[in-house]
Design an enzyme around this catalytic site. Structure first.
Site, PDB file in Angstrom:
ATOM      1  N   TYR A 210       5.698   9.667  -8.478  1.00 40.55           N
ATOM      2  CA  TYR A 210       5.918  10.528  -7.310  1.00 40.55           C
ATOM      3  C   TYR A 210       4.867  10.235  -6.253  1.00 40.55           C
ATOM      4  O   TYR A 210       3.673  10.169  -6.552  1.00 40.55           O
ATOM      5  CB  TYR A 210       5.818  12.000  -7.716  1.00 40.55           C
ATOM      6  CG  TYR A 210       6.083  12.955  -6.572  1.00 40.55           C
ATOM      7  CD1 TYR A 210       7.353  13.042  -5.996  1.00 40.55           C
ATOM      8  CD2 TYR A 210       5.079  13.774  -6.064  1.00 40.55           C
ATOM      9  CE1 TYR A 210       7.607  13.915  -4.943  1.00 40.55           C
ATOM     10  CE2 TYR A 210       5.329  14.659  -5.015  1.00 40.55           C
ATOM     11  CZ  TYR A 210       6.599  14.717  -4.459  1.00 40.55           C
ATOM     12  OH  TYR A 210       6.849  15.580  -3.420  1.00 40.55           O
TER      13      TYR A 210
ATOM     14  N   ASP B  38      -2.578   5.337  -4.525  1.00 38.14           N
ATOM     15  CA  ASP B  38      -2.296   6.722  -4.171  1.00 38.14           C
ATOM     16  C   ASP B  38      -3.235   7.604  -4.988  1.00 38.14           C
ATOM     17  O   ASP B  38      -3.025   7.812  -6.188  1.00 38.14           O
ATOM     18  CB  ASP B  38      -0.831   7.068  -4.444  1.00 38.14           C
ATOM     19  CG  ASP B  38      -0.480   8.481  -3.972  1.00 38.14           C
ATOM     20  OD1 ASP B  38      -1.418   9.268  -3.697  1.00 38.14           O
ATOM     21  OD2 ASP B  38       0.725   8.792  -3.888  1.00 38.14           O
TER      22      ASP B  38
ATOM     23  N   LYS C 188      -4.629  16.863  -1.024  1.00 41.91           N
ATOM     24  CA  LYS C 188      -5.021  17.908  -1.988  1.00 41.91           C
ATOM     25  C   LYS C 188      -6.485  18.330  -1.885  1.00 41.91           C
ATOM     26  O   LYS C 188      -6.843  19.039  -0.968  1.00 41.91           O
ATOM     27  CB  LYS C 188      -4.675  17.435  -3.404  1.00 41.91           C
ATOM     28  CG  LYS C 188      -3.223  16.916  -3.496  1.00 41.91           C
ATOM     29  CD  LYS C 188      -2.391  17.661  -4.470  1.00 41.91           C
ATOM     30  CE  LYS C 188      -1.035  17.019  -4.656  1.00 41.91           C
ATOM     31  NZ  LYS C 188      -0.006  17.906  -5.114  1.00 41.91           N
TER      32      LYS C 188
END
Ligand code: PMP
Length: 436
Positions: A142, A243, A270
């Site tokens: 993801y 990522d 985040k």
């Protein structure tokens, strides 16, 4: 389900103004989601007054738990000075300097508002830099909602084809042209990935990889696999993008520091926003130059009304400054303790399964086989049943985790909280043993 529940009443109300009563697919739950009222430290309280230990931390974005005084102070001080300007502020330089100092591969940073945006801009930067159209990403990983990044996020076994992964649309309406420009590579399979990178080499702008992809099982990449991706991308003239939207919480120097890999670009999000919306594209100056506006229109123009807003920047800086080497040692220790406690409980109750992960991140699997990648993590019907019984029983024992088994621990957790989490998991596994 309690029909007098305030959560249920809110959900019933939400159904008419929000599709399915929902804004984030990830927080949906049947028969209705539990609505949060407030949080403090590692605890959240729902609107019905139930207290939960928060082991999801807004899907890994809160590493200091809720309402940490230093973050509240940093954000509110800025709020009183104005929350957003049509001008840059010093705060973006401060946070960029901290990130470039910590991440070995990073010279420069560009801020955005979400991880999705960060990944989108990183992929576009790779295309702008190389002049090539295709991107490669791992099956089952993801990376947010950009069309190209979400290809082959959840292919069903009937769509797996042979050994080599194929590009399968995640969302209805994905154009075939998008699928044609995404090369799906197998995770943790050097030969499979490298041969695809070579095959598409001349058209490949980049390989996008999460070193511990949550949806693909949350198992760490083999170092040799990441080294092979690094070498193969260099060989074909493509960029390697890490990522680290989630994995930056694994270590002071990020996952790239732990694995000793030197990516060209890194995406962040985040935790670097201190609880506020954030994303960042970071990397080598040579590549980041695609954003440089000094000589007229850049190769890759990029704006964003709220990009680098000073509330996010100041809260993010405060969060990152609190996150020193000792903090990471503590996160590693509590993660180890919870993984061990839950793995012991799986055995004690005779339930097939394991807790995998690293540092403050863990995920429960409900089968016997070793997990290596998306395909080995794919759950059978019996495993799905065990997981759903576990989730409900875990929640009923006062622990909030993600529906798909992910847990993210936080610094405010004390030893007694860790024991409560393990006890709740053990009691929930006892229920799994008796009900499945
Ligand atoms: N990349 C990874 C690895 C992620 O886990 C996520 C979100 N969970 C994203 C990108 C997208 O981030 P955001 O939700 O902030 O858009």
């Amino acid at each position: 389900p309690d029909t007098n529940s305030k959560s249920k009443a809110l959900y019933d109300r939400a159904l008419s103004s929000l599709p399915g009563g929902n804004t984030r697919t990830t927080v949906f739950m049947k028969p209705y989601p539990i609505y949060a009222a407030r949080g403090a430290g590692c605890r959240v309280w729902d609107v019905d007054g139930n207290e939960l230990i928060d082991c999801i931390n807004n899907f890994t974005s809160l590493i200091h738990g809720h309402a940490h005084p230093a973050l509240v102070e940093a954000a509110t001080r800025q709020l009183a000075l104005g929350s957003a300007f049509g001008m840059p502020t010093e705060s973006e330089i401060n946070l960029a300097e901290l990130l470039t100092a910590r991440l070995p591969s990073v010279d420069q940073v560009r801020f955005a508002n979400s991880g999705t945006e960060a990944v989108m801009m990183a992929l576009k930067a790779a295309r702008a830099f190389t002049g090539r159209p295709k991107i490669a990403k791992c099956e089952g990983a993801y990376h947010g909602s950009y069309d190209y990044a979400e290809v082959s996020l959840d292919p069903k076994p009937t769509d797996w084809g042979g050994n080599a992964p194929v590009s399968v649309a995640y969302a209805k309406g994905t154009p075939d042209k998008v699928l044609a420009d995404v090369v799906t590579i197998p995770f943790n399979d050097i030969d499979g990935a490298v041969s695809l990178i070579r095959e598409h080499g001349r058209d490949l702008a980049c390989v996008l990889v999460d070193p511990m992809p949550n949806r693909a099982g949350l198992v760490p990449a083999d170092k040799a696999y990441l080294e092979a991706l690094r070498q193969a991308t260099r060989d074909v003239g493509a960029l390697l993008i890490f990522d680290e939207v989630i994995s930056f919480r694994l270590g002071y120097h990020g996952a790239q520091g732990l694995w000793g890999i030197d990516p060209d670009l890194t995406t962040l999000g985040k935790i670097i926003g201190g609880g506020f919306p954030v994303g960042a594209i970071a990397g080598k100056s040579e590549v980041m130059a695609v954003f440089d506006p000094r000589h007229g229109k850049p190769a890759l123009p990029h704006g964003g009304t709220f990009s680098a807003n000073p509330v996010t920047m100041r809260a993010g800086l405060a969060a990152m400054e609190l996150l020193d080497q000792n903090a990471f040692a503590r996160l590693d220790a509590i993660g180890e303790a919870v993984r061990k406690g839950i793995n012991d409980a799986f055995r004690r109750h005779g339930v097939p399964g394991t807790a995998v992960g690293l540092g403050s991140l863990l995920k429960l699997h409900f089968g016997e086989r070793p997990i290596r990648d998306y395909r080995s993590a794919y759950m059978s019907e019996a495993e799905t049943k065990r997981q759903s019984v576990f989730n409900l029983e875990f929640l009923n024992r006062g622990v909030l985790a993600a529906g798909y088994g992910l847990m993210a621990l936080s610094l405010p957790m004390r030893d007694a909280d860790i024991e409560s989490i393990i006890r709740a998991a053990s009691d929930a596994l006892a229920q799994v043993a008796s009900k499945t």
